[in-house]
Design a protein around this motif. Structure first.
Motif, PDB file in Angstrom:
ATOM      1  N   SER A 167      23.164  19.976  83.841  1.00 10.06           N
ATOM      2  CA  SER A 167      23.155  18.562  84.114  1.00 10.06           C
ATOM      3  C   SER A 167      22.105  17.756  83.323  1.00 10.06           C
ATOM      4  O   SER A 167      22.454  16.415  83.179  1.00 10.06           O
ATOM      5  CB  SER A 167      22.907  18.510  85.658  1.00 10.06           C
ATOM      6  N   GLY A 168      21.118  18.253  83.203  1.00  7.37           N
ATOM      7  CA  GLY A 168      19.897  17.443  82.541  1.00  7.37           C
ATOM      8  C   GLY A 168      19.007  16.906  83.715  1.00  7.37           C
ATOM      9  O   GLY A 168      18.229  16.311  83.228  1.00  7.37           O
ATOM     10  N   ASP A 169      19.448  17.162  85.051  1.00  9.36           N
ATOM     11  CA  ASP A 169      18.454  16.590  85.994  1.00  9.36           C
ATOM     12  C   ASP A 169      17.404  17.878  86.187  1.00  9.36           C
ATOM     13  O   ASP A 169      17.738  18.860  85.797  1.00  9.36           O
ATOM     14  CB  ASP A 169      19.434  16.403  87.333  1.00  9.36           C
ATOM     15  N   VAL A 170      16.307  17.285  86.644  1.00  8.82           N
ATOM     16  CA  VAL A 170      15.488  18.342  87.269  1.00  8.82           C
ATOM     17  C   VAL A 170      15.937  19.286  88.177  1.00  8.82           C
ATOM     18  O   VAL A 170      16.766  18.869  89.031  1.00  8.82           O
ATOM     19  CB  VAL A 170      14.086  17.556  87.733  1.00  8.82           C
ATOM     20  N   ARG A 226      11.036  19.956  91.685  1.00  2.00           N
ATOM     21  CA  ARG A 226      10.862  18.610  91.815  1.00  2.00           C
ATOM     22  C   ARG A 226      10.150  18.846  93.278  1.00  2.00           C
ATOM     23  O   ARG A 226       9.101  18.080  93.663  1.00  2.00           O
ATOM     24  CB  ARG A 226      12.060  17.771  92.159  1.00  2.00           C
ATOM     25  N   ASP A 227      10.551  19.444  94.303  1.00  2.00           N
ATOM     26  CA  ASP A 227      10.030  19.406  95.584  1.00  2.00           C
ATOM     27  C   ASP A 227       8.916  20.088  95.721  1.00  2.00           C
ATOM     28  O   ASP A 227       7.929  19.902  96.339  1.00  2.00           O
ATOM     29  CB  ASP A 227      11.023  20.175  96.775  1.00  2.00           C
ATOM     30  N   LEU A 235       3.790  25.076  81.648  1.00  2.00           N
ATOM     31  CA  LEU A 235       4.776  25.780  80.731  1.00  2.00           C
ATOM     32  C   LEU A 235       6.053  25.926  81.532  1.00  2.00           C
ATOM     33  O   LEU A 235       6.093  26.331  82.783  1.00  2.00           O
ATOM     34  CB  LEU A 235       3.884  26.996  80.621  1.00  2.00           C
ATOM     35  N   ASP A 236       7.056  25.644  80.880  1.00  2.00           N
ATOM     36  CA  ASP A 236       8.373  25.720  81.322  1.00  2.00           C
ATOM     37  C   ASP A 236       9.162  26.833  80.395  1.00  2.00           C
ATOM     38  O   ASP A 236       9.476  26.549  79.458  1.00  2.00           O
ATOM     39  CB  ASP A 236       9.260  24.303  81.095  1.00  2.00           C
ATOM     40  N   LEU A 237       9.306  27.747  81.184  1.00  2.00           N
ATOM     41  CA  LEU A 237      10.048  29.124  80.723  1.00  2.00           C
ATOM     42  C   LEU A 237      11.544  29.084  80.710  1.00  2.00           C
ATOM     43  O   LEU A 237      12.170  28.880  81.838  1.00  2.00           O
ATOM     44  CB  LEU A 237       9.427  30.488  81.266  1.00  2.00           C
ATOM     45  N   GLY A 238      12.300  29.051  79.693  1.00  2.00           N
ATOM     46  CA  GLY A 238      13.867  29.125  79.691  1.00  2.00           C
ATOM     47  C   GLY A 238      14.038  27.580  79.931  1.00  2.00           C
ATOM     48  O   GLY A 238      14.907  27.535  80.900  1.00  2.00           O
ATOM     49  N   CYS A 239      13.494  26.724  79.087  1.00  2.00           N
ATOM     50  CA  CYS A 239      13.774  25.362  79.133  1.00  2.00           C
ATOM     51  C   CYS A 239      15.216  24.786  79.201  1.00  2.00           C
ATOM     52  O   CYS A 239      15.523  23.596  79.359  1.00  2.00           O
ATOM     53  CB  CYS A 239      12.615  24.636  78.494  1.00  2.00           C
ATOM     54  N   GLY A 240      16.041  25.458  78.424  1.00  2.00           N
ATOM     55  CA  GLY A 240      17.421  25.185  78.092  1.00  2.00           C
ATOM     56  C   GLY A 240      17.152  23.581  77.277  1.00  2.00           C
ATOM     57  O   GLY A 240      16.681  23.404  76.256  1.00  2.00           O
ATOM     58  N   GLU A 241      18.134  22.839  78.200  1.00  2.00           N
ATOM     59  CA  GLU A 241      18.246  21.354  77.290  1.00  2.00           C
ATOM     60  C   GLU A 241      17.200  20.424  77.600  1.00  2.00           C
ATOM     61  O   GLU A 241      17.395  19.350  77.389  1.00  2.00           O
ATOM     62  CB  GLU A 241      19.618  20.881  77.633  1.00  2.00           C
ATOM     63  N   GLY A 242      16.116  20.745  78.511  1.00  2.00           N
ATOM     64  CA  GLY A 242      14.893  20.190  78.820  1.00  2.00           C
ATOM     65  C   GLY A 242      14.858  19.492  79.811  1.00  2.00           C
ATOM     66  O   GLY A 242      13.931  18.605  79.869  1.00  2.00           O
ATOM     67  N   GLY A 243      15.756  19.481  80.878  1.00  2.00           N
ATOM     68  CA  GLY A 243      15.951  18.793  82.117  1.00  2.00           C
ATOM     69  C   GLY A 243      14.397  18.802  82.815  1.00  2.00           C
ATOM     70  O   GLY A 243      13.925  17.704  83.116  1.00  2.00           O
ATOM     71  N   ASP A 244      13.890  19.815  83.051  1.00  2.00           N
ATOM     72  CA  ASP A 244      12.674  20.264  83.877  1.00  2.00           C
ATOM     73  C   ASP A 244      11.374  19.633  82.945  1.00  2.00           C
ATOM     74  O   ASP A 244      10.638  19.314  83.446  1.00  2.00           O
ATOM     75  CB  ASP A 244      12.517  21.362  84.328  1.00  2.00           C
ATOM     76  N   ALA A 245      11.500  20.183  81.726  1.00  2.00           N
ATOM     77  CA  ALA A 245      10.285  19.574  80.776  1.00  2.00           C
ATOM     78  C   ALA A 245      10.224  17.994  80.637  1.00  2.00           C
ATOM     79  O   ALA A 245       9.038  17.536  80.869  1.00  2.00           O
ATOM     80  CB  ALA A 245      10.363  20.331  79.695  1.00  2.00           C
TER      81      ALA A 245
END
Length: 206
Positions: free
Chosen positions: A19-22, A27-28, A39-49
C-alpha cells in the motif's frame, strides 16, 4: 529461482505490491519513542522507512530486491526524506553498525536461511537502550488459498520468537509479546480478520 530473483520478479510485475502506508503496528509501537537511528529489515517499497524518516529518524533500510529498493528510493525522493537504502540478502550480509530501533515487519525469508538466524542478527544490531520490534503473522488470514503452495511457512507464537532470540538474562526487557487481531483486505478486495503478533524488546543500557 533464487530469493532475490523471486522478489525482483514480483516487484517488477506491478506498480505497487504494498500500500505504501506505514505498518500500523510499527506506527503504534514507535510513535512515543525519541527518534534516533533506525534499521528497517525487508523494507520492500519503503513505506515504513519513509514514515520513520518523516518522524525524524535517521533510517537505514534494506531489502533483497534491487527492484524494490529502486522503487523505495523514488518514493523517498518524492516524499522529500533521506533514507540509506541498502541491498542485502540477510542470510549472508547485514547492515553494519548498531541502531536505536531495529524493525522486522512480516519478515519471512523464502530461501534456506532460517528466519530465527536473521532475527538473532537483528537483536545483535540493537544499541544499548534500543528497541527490537518484530511483527509477525499467526495465520494466513484471507490469503490461505493464495499461500497454499507455501504451507511449510511456520508462524511461531510470540513466546517462541522471544526464546529464539536467546536474550541474555538481565540484558533485555520484554515490553510486549502478544497476539492481536488485524483487519486486512484480502485478494478479492474485501476486508477480513487476520491474527498477527507483536514482539517488542528493549536492550537495557549499560
Amino acid at each position: 529461482m533464487t530469493d532475490a530473483t523471486y522478489w525482483d520478479t514480483r516487484y517488477a510485475e506491478s506498480t505497487a505490491v504494498w500500500s505504501g502506508d506505514v505498518n500500523v503496528a510499527l506506527r503504534d509501537e514507535v510513535s512515543d519513542l525519541t527518534p534516533g537511528t533506525a534499521l528497517d529489515l525487508g523494507c520492500g517499497e519503503g513505506g515504513d522507512a519513509i514514515w520513520l524518516a518523516a518522524q525524524g529518524w535517521r533510517v537505514t533500510a534494506t531489502d533483497i530486491s534491487a527492484v524494490a529498493l529502486a522503487k523505495a528510493a523514488a518514493h523517498a525522493a518524492r516524499a522529500g526524506v533521506s533514507v540509506d537504502f541498502q541491498c542485502h540478502d540477510l542470510g549472508s550480509s547485514f547492515p553494519a553498525g548498531t541502531f536505536d530501533l531495529v524493525s522486522a515487519q512480516f519478515l519471512y525469508p523464502r530461501g534456506e536461511v532460517p528466519r530465527e538466524r536473521i532475527l538473532l542478527a537483528a537483536a545483535a544490531a540493537v544499541a544499548p537502550g534500543g528497541i527490537l520490534l518484530i511483527e509477525g503473522h499467526q495465520d494466513f488470514g484471507p490469503f490461505a488459498e493464495q499461500h497454499h503452495a507455501h504451507g511449510d511457512i511456520s508462524f511461531p507464537e510470540p513466546d517462541e520468537v522471544i526464546a529464539g532470540l536467546r536474550l541474555g538474562e538481565g540484558e533485555w526487557q520484554v515490553l510486549r509479546a502478544a497476539k492481536h487481531d488485524r483487519l486486512q483486505n484480502g485478494p478479492d478486495g474485501q476486508p477480513a480478520h487476520r491474527t498477527d503478533s507483536t514482539v517488542k524488546v528493549r536492550r537495557l543500557p549499560g
